[in-house]
Design a protein around this motif. Structure first.
Motif, PDB file in Angstrom:
ATOM      1  N   ILE A  59       0.862  -1.181   0.000  1.00 35.23           N
ATOM      2  CA  ILE A  59       0.000   0.000   0.000  1.00 35.23           C
ATOM      3  C   ILE A  59       0.896   1.227   0.000  1.00 35.23           C
ATOM      4  CG2 ILE A  59      -1.675   1.374   1.296  1.00 35.23           C
ATOM      5  CD1 ILE A  59      -2.839  -1.228   2.375  1.00 35.23           C
ATOM      6  N   LEU A  60       0.658   2.125  -0.928  1.00 36.25           N
ATOM      7  CA  LEU A  60       1.378   3.400  -0.999  1.00 36.25           C
ATOM      8  C   LEU A  60       0.330   4.492  -0.873  1.00 36.25           C
ATOM      9  CD1 LEU A  60       4.070   4.869  -1.479  1.00 36.25           C
ATOM     10  CD2 LEU A  60       3.520   4.861  -3.904  1.00 36.25           C
ATOM     11  N   GLN A  61       0.390   5.269   0.213  1.00 38.12           N
ATOM     12  CA  GLN A  61      -0.619   6.282   0.489  1.00 38.12           C
ATOM     13  C   GLN A  61       0.056   7.642   0.698  1.00 38.12           C
ATOM     14  OE1 GLN A  61      -4.045   5.456   0.611  1.00 38.12           O
ATOM     15  NE2 GLN A  61      -4.248   7.658   0.486  1.00 38.12           N
ATOM     16  N   PRO A  62       0.273   8.386  -0.409  1.00 35.64           N
ATOM     17  CA  PRO A  62       0.940   9.683  -0.278  1.00 35.64           C
ATOM     18  C   PRO A  62       0.006  10.784   0.225  1.00 35.64           C
ATOM     19  CG  PRO A  62       0.475   9.226  -2.576  1.00 35.64           C
ATOM     20  CD  PRO A  62       0.050   8.009  -1.795  1.00 35.64           C
ATOM     21  N   TYR A  63      -1.296  10.532   0.258  1.00 36.88           N
ATOM     22  CA  TYR A  63      -2.283  11.531   0.662  1.00 36.88           C
ATOM     23  C   TYR A  63      -3.218  10.950   1.710  1.00 36.88           C
ATOM     24  CZ  TYR A  63      -0.715  13.193  -3.869  1.00 36.88           C
ATOM     25  OH  TYR A  63       0.058  13.578  -4.920  1.00 36.88           O
ATOM     26  N   MET A  64      -3.919  11.828   2.416  1.00 31.84           N
ATOM     27  CA  MET A  64      -4.919  11.373   3.382  1.00 31.84           C
ATOM     28  C   MET A  64      -6.077  10.727   2.627  1.00 31.84           C
ATOM     29  SD  MET A  64      -5.140  14.312   6.312  1.00 31.84           S
ATOM     30  CE  MET A  64      -5.294  15.728   5.213  1.00 31.84           C
ATOM     31  N   PRO A  65      -6.509   9.542   3.047  1.00 29.27           N
ATOM     32  CA  PRO A  65      -7.660   8.918   2.391  1.00 29.27           C
ATOM     33  C   PRO A  65      -8.933   9.691   2.733  1.00 29.27           C
ATOM     34  CG  PRO A  65      -6.948   7.606   4.270  1.00 29.27           C
ATOM     35  CD  PRO A  65      -5.957   8.720   4.110  1.00 29.27           C
ATOM     36  N   CYS A  66      -9.916   9.616   1.883  1.00 27.81           N
ATOM     37  CA  CYS A  66     -11.245  10.218   2.074  1.00 27.81           C
ATOM     38  C   CYS A  66     -11.245  11.737   1.975  1.00 27.81           C
ATOM     39  CB  CYS A  66     -11.843   9.844   3.436  1.00 27.81           C
ATOM     40  SG  CYS A  66     -11.787   8.127   3.855  1.00 27.81           S
ATOM     41  N   ILE A  67     -10.157  12.347   1.560  1.00 29.78           N
ATOM     42  CA  ILE A  67     -10.073  13.803   1.486  1.00 29.78           C
ATOM     43  C   ILE A  67      -9.901  14.183   0.015  1.00 29.78           C
ATOM     44  CG2 ILE A  67      -8.772  15.854   2.195  1.00 29.78           C
ATOM     45  CD1 ILE A  67     -10.087  14.476   4.542  1.00 29.78           C
ATOM     46  N   LYS A  68     -10.658  15.180  -0.416  1.00 30.14           N
ATOM     47  CA  LYS A  68     -10.546  15.638  -1.809  1.00 30.14           C
ATOM     48  C   LYS A  68      -9.231  16.362  -2.031  1.00 30.14           C
ATOM     49  CE  LYS A  68     -15.462  16.221  -2.635  1.00 30.14           C
ATOM     50  NZ  LYS A  68     -16.516  17.173  -2.999  1.00 30.14           N
ATOM     51  N   TRP A  69      -8.850  16.449  -3.248  1.00 30.56           N
ATOM     52  CA  TRP A  69      -7.715  17.235  -3.728  1.00 30.56           C
ATOM     53  C   TRP A  69      -6.354  16.770  -3.209  1.00 30.56           C
ATOM     54  CZ3 TRP A  69     -11.946  20.308  -1.801  1.00 30.56           C
ATOM     55  CH2 TRP A  69     -12.841  20.651  -2.815  1.00 30.56           C
ATOM     56  N   ASN A  70      -6.211  15.510  -2.958  1.00 34.02           N
ATOM     57  CA  ASN A  70      -4.906  14.909  -2.645  1.00 34.02           C
ATOM     58  C   ASN A  70      -4.086  15.707  -1.631  1.00 34.02           C
ATOM     59  OD1 ASN A  70      -5.523  12.881  -4.433  1.00 34.02           O
ATOM     60  ND2 ASN A  70      -4.493  13.854  -6.143  1.00 34.02           N
ATOM     61  N   GLN A  71      -4.583  15.823  -0.436  1.00 34.46           N
ATOM     62  CA  GLN A  71      -3.875  16.519   0.625  1.00 34.46           C
ATOM     63  C   GLN A  71      -3.014  15.528   1.405  1.00 34.46           C
ATOM     64  OE1 GLN A  71      -6.658  18.556   3.140  1.00 34.46           O
ATOM     65  NE2 GLN A  71      -7.681  19.546   1.441  1.00 34.46           N
ATOM     66  N   PRO A  72      -1.717  15.798   1.535  1.00 39.33           N
ATOM     67  CA  PRO A  72      -0.879  14.911   2.344  1.00 39.33           C
ATOM     68  C   PRO A  72      -1.201  15.082   3.831  1.00 39.33           C
ATOM     69  CG  PRO A  72       0.404  16.765   1.550  1.00 39.33           C
ATOM     70  CD  PRO A  72      -0.955  16.881   0.930  1.00 39.33           C
ATOM     71  N   PHE A  73      -0.735  14.143   4.632  1.00 33.60           N
ATOM     72  CA  PHE A  73      -0.909  14.265   6.078  1.00 33.60           C
ATOM     73  C   PHE A  73      -0.130  15.487   6.559  1.00 33.60           C
ATOM     74  CE2 PHE A  73      -1.835   9.827   5.292  1.00 33.60           C
ATOM     75  CZ  PHE A  73      -2.900   9.570   6.146  1.00 33.60           C
ATOM     76  N   PRO A  74      -0.657  16.202   7.557  1.00 33.96           N
ATOM     77  CA  PRO A  74       0.005  17.429   7.996  1.00 33.96           C
ATOM     78  C   PRO A  74       1.347  17.200   8.700  1.00 33.96           C
ATOM     79  CG  PRO A  74      -1.872  16.931   9.404  1.00 33.96           C
ATOM     80  CD  PRO A  74      -1.901  15.964   8.262  1.00 33.96           C
ATOM     81  N   ASP A  75       1.514  16.020   9.300  1.00 35.20           N
ATOM     82  CA  ASP A  75       2.774  15.730   9.990  1.00 35.20           C
ATOM     83  C   ASP A  75       3.065  14.230   9.940  1.00 35.20           C
ATOM     84  OD1 ASP A  75       1.259  14.503  12.143  1.00 35.20           O
ATOM     85  OD2 ASP A  75       0.895  16.510  12.912  1.00 35.20           O
ATOM     86  N   GLU A  76       4.277  13.890  10.284  1.00 36.77           N
ATOM     87  CA  GLU A  76       4.709  12.484  10.221  1.00 36.77           C
ATOM     88  C   GLU A  76       3.924  11.616  11.197  1.00 36.77           C
ATOM     89  OE1 GLU A  76       8.829   9.901  10.120  1.00 36.77           O
ATOM     90  OE2 GLU A  76       8.854  11.846  11.119  1.00 36.77           O
ATOM     91  N   LYS A  77       3.627  12.151  12.379  1.00 35.87           N
ATOM     92  CA  LYS A  77       2.928  11.367  13.399  1.00 35.87           C
ATOM     93  C   LYS A  77       1.537  10.934  12.931  1.00 35.87           C
ATOM     94  CE  LYS A  77       1.981  11.249  18.301  1.00 35.87           C
ATOM     95  NZ  LYS A  77       2.124  11.915  19.587  1.00 35.87           N
TER      96      LYS A  77
END
Length: 111
Positions: A59-77
């Motif tokens: 699984i490769l997840q560069p963005y937050m799931p369920c969120i429009k416009w491919n937003q990455p997670f705000p922080d590593e944690k």
């Protein structure tokens, strides 16, 4: 008396076979627990995660799931937390999809 010895011998052999079977089964479970891993990585101006089985990315997840416009997670944690949730679902043979509610709950706890 010969039947009694034969029955005891059969019981002994069966016990040994069952013992060997359970020893191999338990050692196989321990090996499977260690074959998965979560790794975080920089993704754009945020973070993503990947789930590996041994060294192969499953699984490769560069963005937050369920969120429009491919937003990455705000922080590593937060990427690590969601990756760990997905991994726990995989280990429990569940659907690894993340719902919007699960994502919001995890992110709220981290803020």
């Amino acid at each position: 008396m010969t039947k009694r010895i034969l029955a005891l011998l059969l019981l002994f052999v069966t016990s040994i076979i069952l013992l060997i079977y359970f020893l191999f089964t338990l050692s196989g479970e321990n090996k499977n627990a260690d074959i998965y891993s979560v790794r975080t990585f920089k993704s754009g101006d945020g973070w993503g995660y990947q789930i590996n089985k041994k060294e192969k990315v499953i699984i490769l997840q560069p963005y937050m799931p369920c969120i429009k416009w491919n937003q990455p997670f705000p922080d590593e944690k937060s990427a690590q937390e969601i990756g760990e949730l997905v991994l726990s679902k995989i280990r429990n043979n569940e659907d690894p999809s993340i719902t919007r509610e699960e994502l919001n709950e995890k992110l709220q706890r981290l803020l």
